[in-house]
Design a protein around this motif. Structure first.
Motif, PDB file in Angstrom:
ATOM      1  N   GLY A   1      17.016   6.165  15.032  1.00  0.00           N
ATOM      2  CA  GLY A   1      15.791   6.716  14.456  1.00  0.00           C
ATOM      3  C   GLY A   1      14.678   5.688  14.334  1.00  0.00           C
ATOM      4  N   ILE A   2      13.529   6.173  13.953  1.00  0.00           N
ATOM      5  CA  ILE A   2      12.383   5.319  13.594  1.00  0.00           C
ATOM      6  C   ILE A   2      11.964   5.747  12.190  1.00  0.00           C
ATOM      7  N   ASN A   3      12.104   4.860  11.238  1.00  0.00           N
ATOM      8  CA  ASN A   3      11.948   5.206   9.827  1.00  0.00           C
ATOM      9  C   ASN A   3      10.470   5.156   9.414  1.00  0.00           C
ATOM     10  N   ALA A   4       9.895   6.344   9.284  1.00  0.00           N
ATOM     11  CA  ALA A   4       8.483   6.441   8.919  1.00  0.00           C
ATOM     12  C   ALA A   4       8.233   6.008   7.483  1.00  0.00           C
ATOM     13  N   LEU A   5       9.235   6.135   6.619  1.00  0.00           N
ATOM     14  CA  LEU A   5       9.068   5.673   5.234  1.00  0.00           C
ATOM     15  C   LEU A   5       8.976   4.157   5.184  1.00  0.00           C
ATOM     16  N   ASN A   6       9.779   3.490   5.987  1.00  0.00           N
ATOM     17  CA  ASN A   6       9.667   2.033   6.075  1.00  0.00           C
ATOM     18  C   ASN A   6       8.292   1.625   6.586  1.00  0.00           C
ATOM     19  N   ALA A   7       7.758   2.382   7.535  1.00  0.00           N
ATOM     20  CA  ALA A   7       6.415   2.098   8.045  1.00  0.00           C
ATOM     21  C   ALA A   7       5.383   2.196   6.928  1.00  0.00           C
ATOM     22  N   ALA A   8       5.510   3.246   6.084  1.00  0.00           N
ATOM     23  CA  ALA A   8       4.567   3.427   4.980  1.00  0.00           C
ATOM     24  C   ALA A   8       4.710   2.303   3.954  1.00  0.00           C
ATOM     25  N   MET A   9       5.944   1.905   3.658  1.00  0.00           N
ATOM     26  CA  MET A   9       6.158   0.811   2.700  1.00  0.00           C
ATOM     27  C   MET A   9       5.578  -0.496   3.215  1.00  0.00           C
ATOM     28  N   LEU A  10       5.790  -0.759   4.498  1.00  0.00           N
ATOM     29  CA  LEU A  10       5.203  -1.965   5.080  1.00  0.00           C
ATOM     30  C   LEU A  10       3.681  -1.900   5.042  1.00  0.00           C
ATOM     31  N   ALA A  11       3.126  -0.716   5.317  1.00  0.00           N
ATOM     32  CA  ALA A  11       1.676  -0.551   5.309  1.00  0.00           C
ATOM     33  C   ALA A  11       1.096  -0.870   3.935  1.00  0.00           C
ATOM     34  N   ILE A  12       1.750  -0.377   2.879  1.00  0.00           N
ATOM     35  CA  ILE A  12       1.281  -0.662   1.521  1.00  0.00           C
ATOM     36  C   ILE A  12       1.371  -2.149   1.226  1.00  0.00           C
ATOM     37  N   ASN A  13       2.473  -2.770   1.629  1.00  0.00           N
ATOM     38  CA  ASN A  13       2.610  -4.209   1.407  1.00  0.00           C
ATOM     39  C   ASN A  13       1.589  -5.008   2.205  1.00  0.00           C
ATOM     40  N   ASN A  14       1.260  -4.528   3.403  1.00  0.00           N
ATOM     41  CA  ASN A  14       0.221  -5.194   4.189  1.00  0.00           C
ATOM     42  C   ASN A  14      -1.102  -5.198   3.445  1.00  0.00           C
ATOM     43  N   VAL A  15      -1.435  -4.053   2.846  1.00  0.00           N
ATOM     44  CA  VAL A  15      -2.689  -3.985   2.082  1.00  0.00           C
ATOM     45  C   VAL A  15      -2.607  -4.904   0.873  1.00  0.00           C
ATOM     46  N   ASN A  16      -1.454  -4.924   0.216  1.00  0.00           N
ATOM     47  CA  ASN A  16      -1.299  -5.831  -0.940  1.00  0.00           C
ATOM     48  C   ASN A  16      -1.542  -7.280  -0.542  1.00  0.00           C
ATOM     49  N   ALA A  17      -1.149  -7.639   0.683  1.00  0.00           N
ATOM     50  CA  ALA A  17      -1.371  -9.007   1.155  1.00  0.00           C
ATOM     51  C   ALA A  17      -2.840  -9.312   1.389  1.00  0.00           C
ATOM     52  N   LEU A  18      -3.658  -8.261   1.488  1.00  0.00           N
ATOM     53  CA  LEU A  18      -5.100  -8.440   1.703  1.00  0.00           C
ATOM     54  C   LEU A  18      -5.880  -8.593   0.402  1.00  0.00           C
ATOM     55  N   ARG A  19      -5.296  -8.188  -0.713  1.00  0.00           N
ATOM     56  CA  ARG A  19      -6.093  -8.004  -1.933  1.00  0.00           C
ATOM     57  C   ARG A  19      -6.856  -9.259  -2.339  1.00  0.00           C
ATOM     58  N   GLU A  20      -6.257 -10.427  -2.184  1.00  0.00           N
ATOM     59  CA  GLU A  20      -6.943 -11.652  -2.598  1.00  0.00           C
ATOM     60  C   GLU A  20      -8.130 -11.985  -1.709  1.00  0.00           C
ATOM     61  N   THR A  21      -8.250 -11.306  -0.553  1.00  0.00           N
ATOM     62  CA  THR A  21      -9.356 -11.598   0.362  1.00  0.00           C
ATOM     63  C   THR A  21     -10.593 -10.758   0.078  1.00  0.00           C
ATOM     64  N   PHE A  22     -10.466  -9.763  -0.780  1.00  0.00           N
ATOM     65  CA  PHE A  22     -11.623  -8.933  -1.090  1.00  0.00           C
ATOM     66  C   PHE A  22     -12.532  -9.652  -2.090  1.00  0.00           C
ATOM     67  N   LYS A  23     -13.828  -9.581  -1.887  1.00  0.00           N
ATOM     68  CA  LYS A  23     -14.773 -10.210  -2.798  1.00  0.00           C
ATOM     69  C   LYS A  23     -14.658  -9.600  -4.191  1.00  0.00           C
ATOM     70  N   GLU A  24     -14.645 -10.460  -5.194  1.00  0.00           N
ATOM     71  CA  GLU A  24     -14.577  -9.968  -6.570  1.00  0.00           C
ATOM     72  C   GLU A  24     -15.748  -9.040  -6.879  1.00  0.00           C
ATOM     73  N   SER A  25     -16.912  -9.389  -6.347  1.00  0.00           N
ATOM     74  CA  SER A  25     -18.111  -8.601  -6.643  1.00  0.00           C
ATOM     75  C   SER A  25     -18.028  -7.183  -6.101  1.00  0.00           C
ATOM     76  N   GLU A  26     -17.164  -6.963  -5.111  1.00  0.00           N
ATOM     77  CA  GLU A  26     -17.064  -5.632  -4.505  1.00  0.00           C
ATOM     78  C   GLU A  26     -16.144  -4.687  -5.281  1.00  0.00           C
ATOM     79  N   ARG A  27     -15.337  -5.256  -6.194  1.00  0.00           N
ATOM     80  CA  ARG A  27     -14.475  -4.416  -7.057  1.00  0.00           C
ATOM     81  C   ARG A  27     -13.628  -3.451  -6.226  1.00  0.00           C
ATOM     82  N   VAL A  28     -13.030  -3.949  -5.146  1.00  0.00           N
ATOM     83  CA  VAL A  28     -12.297  -3.102  -4.196  1.00  0.00           C
ATOM     84  C   VAL A  28     -11.063  -2.502  -4.865  1.00  0.00           C
ATOM     85  N   ARG A  29     -10.822  -1.233  -4.567  1.00  0.00           N
ATOM     86  CA  ARG A  29      -9.644  -0.531  -5.066  1.00  0.00           C
ATOM     87  C   ARG A  29      -8.995   0.238  -3.912  1.00  0.00           C
TER      88      ARG A  29
END
Length: 437
Positions: free
Chosen positions: A223-251
């Motif tokens: 199989g190809i586990n789509a839930l694992n893909a979604a979990m990795l995707a969320i973690n990928n975004v979490n790895a980006l959070r420190e790169t967002f400008k504080e002034s932009e208040r990204v959520r």
């Protein structure tokens, strides 16, 4: 008649009709409806405008909603006062209905405040002394929820956009309006009101991760586990959070609306919804593009396909200090201590009134009279005078300020105003982020 006398008439008239204004607010509170389904609420507002004030009402301006214009024969600037019709989902609230809808964002208060301002301007006869038009607009679908239902309306050609004010701009209801105002309710603690809030805008996202089903116990390698893909995707975004400008208040705050079918089958269809919020349009676009890459990378990592659908959300709200000052000064005239009026506020949520603020001068204060956070079980109205009556008076008095003496104040604001976007540029922006990647 001088301006002070006109304002006195407004205050007197609203006080004389106080019970009617609060009654309509209570009635709407007891009958919450979701966006583009506000049939009873639209009818209640339309009946008040026509029967109580004798105005000609256009109903169902965007599936639901209604609008009436006073002083339509006058030349001069056209001011609109808005109120929002829809409730929000909060099934935990003590007054939620059988489908979990409640007015825990205070839109019933907005509507009553708008109608109260209409009472003050129309019933008092003050409009005869003003040089401009005034429209009262009950707008649908501010809360960005029930996306599948709104998609069904779009598929049937009944709407183009999920947000009510977006839809009304597209349909031309703001074409002849020069400036707009409305208010939101907020737990202000020891304070009474706030002027000049800043907010985030957002781009909506629906993400489908498509994998391949197989037996989860005996053949997961097939199989190809789509839930694992979604979990990795969320973690990928979490790895980006420190790169967002504080002034932009990204959520970025995703939910999984589908995470598989049954436990012993490798998930092949996983679905996610989220917003990407930021303080500026450039910030929204930058964060959205980065997050798209992160989401798609999650699928690539396990060999899943990613279908990413973007939905045009709302723009950040802009403040207009001249409008804020007029409203604030009127609050003081109504007996609100100036030290209890907060100047400026930082809200990382979003309002579709932000879209209107990019097209014309706007006023969007926050007024107290409630306690508890919006959209929660703790929300309740605790001071009906402050919640319903004070903003009704102050908005009507602000209209007097704007349109008195040849609309001198309104014309001065308009002469110094340059729109951030034209209507055509605005609709083009929305169209750009109405897509599937």
């Amino acid at each position: 008649m001088n301006k002070a006398k006109l304002k006195e008439l407004i205050i007197k008239t609203i006080d004389e009709n106080r019970d009617k204004i609060i009654e309509v607010g209570r009635g709407i509170y007891e009958n919450p409806e979701y966006g583009y389904k506000e049939y009873k609420t639209t009818e209640a507002v339309a009946n008040f405008l026509s029967e109580e004030l004798g105005l000609e009402v256009e109903k169902n301006i965007a599936v639901t909603g209604c609008m009436a214009t006073a002083n339509s024969d006058k030349k001069g600037p056209h001011v609109s006062i808005l109120g929002e019709l829809d409730g929000i989902s909060c099934k935990e609230h003590k007054h939620s209905n059988e489908i979990g809808a409640s007015h825990t964002c205070g839109h019933n208060i907005q509507i009553a405040g708008m109608l109260g301002a209409a009472v003050g301007l129309v019933k008092s006869g003050v409009l005869d002394n003003l040089d401009g038009k005034v429209s009262f607009m009950a707008t649908p679908a501010e809360e960005f929820i029930e996306l599948e239902y709104r998609q069904s309306l779009k598929n049937k050609g009944e709407i183009t956009y999920f947000g009510g004010k977006q839809e009304l701009v597209k349909r031309g209801y703001f074409d002849n309006i020069d400036m707009s105002m409305m208010f939101h309710s907020l737990d202000m603690g020891e304070n009474k009101a706030l002027v000049g809030p800043e907010s985030n805008g957002f781009i909506g996202k629906k993400v489908q991760f498509i994998g391949k089903e197989s037996h989860a116990g005996s053949a997961p390698h097939e199989g190809i586990n789509a839930l694992n893909a979604a979990m990795l995707a969320i973690n990928n975004v979490n790895a980006l959070r420190e790169t967002f400008k504080e002034s932009e208040r990204v959520r970025f705050h995703p939910i999984l609306t589908k995470a598989g079918d049954i436990v012993n089958v490798v998930p092949a269809d996983v679905q996610m919804e989220s917003y990407v919020r930021a303080r500026t349009i450039d910030g929204m676009i930058d964060a959205s593009e980065r997050i798209n890459r992160a989401l798609i990378a999650g699928g690539n990592a396990v060999g899943a396909e990613v279908v990413l659908t973007e939905i045009p959300g709302y723009l950040p709200i802009l403040r207009y200090r001249d409008m804020d000052k007029l409203f604030s000064d009127n609050l003081v005239d109504l007996g609100i201590e100036s030290e209890k009026i907060v100047d400026g506020g930082d809200f990382t949520g979003s309002f579709d009134f932000g879209d209107i603020s990019h097209l014309m001068p706007t006023l969007h204060p926050m007024v107290g009279g409630v306690k508890g956070a919006l959209h929660t079980r703790e929300y309740e109205i605790v001071d009906e005078e402050l919640a319903y009556i004070v903003p009704a008076k102050s908005m009507a008095m602000t209209v007097v300020d704007l349109l008195f003496d040849g609309a001198k104040e309104a014309n001065e604001i308009l002469n110094n105003f340059t729109p951030v976007m034209t209507k055509e540029e605005y609709l083009s922006f929305l169209e750009k982020y109405d897509r599937t990647i």
